[in-house]
Design a protein around this motif. Structure first.
Motif: not given
Length: 129
Positions: A38-44, A57-69, A111-119
């Motif tokens: 799960q951590k890897v999918l969220l961008g580590d 809890e915790g900080p609000t999500l960055s744009r990158d993390t929201l895009e991954r989700i 593999k950890g890159s956002m492009i992998n999720l996009a693929d």
């Protein structure tokens, strides 16, 4: 005199983050993923941030993390359209796939890159027609 819109915008960001994370964890728990996966999918994110998010809890999500989700949500939605049962849809990410050179879609996503999720998302959109 104009009111300051910042508190409202902050509340919107908090709500968006909370909903996105709750949905992400529901989906990835259904897929049987480990916390590390799960951590890897969220961008580590840092371990402490990850566990705060896990606990709502915790900080609000960055744009990158929201895009991954967003990619994970799209993958989930496509699977629910392609497969008649939730069990089949949840099992698919871990199954070996000849279109991914014999590895699973999850292996590709991890593999950890956002492009992998996009693929994976693009592949499923193609399979849906």
């Amino acid at each position: 005199m104009m009111a300051n819109p910042a508190p409202s915008a902050q509340a919107d960001e908090r709500r968006k983050s909370d909903v996105a994370l709750k949905t992400f964890f529901r989906i990835t728990d259904g897929w049987g993923l480990t916390s590390q996966q799960q951590k890897v999918l969220l961008g580590d994110p840092p371990r402490t941030t990850f566990y705060k998010w896990r606990n709502g809890e915790g900080p609000t999500l960055s744009r990158d993390t929201l895009e991954r989700i967003s990619y994970v949500l799209g993958i989930y939605k496509a699977l629910r359209i392609l497969f008649p049962t939730e069990e089949q849809a949840n099992a698919w990410p871990k199954k070996a796939n000849r279109d991914f050179d014999g590895v699973s879609a999850l292996d590709v996503m991890l593999k950890g890159s956002m492009i992998n999720l996009a693929d994976v998302r693009r592949y499923l959109d193609y399979m849906r027609g």
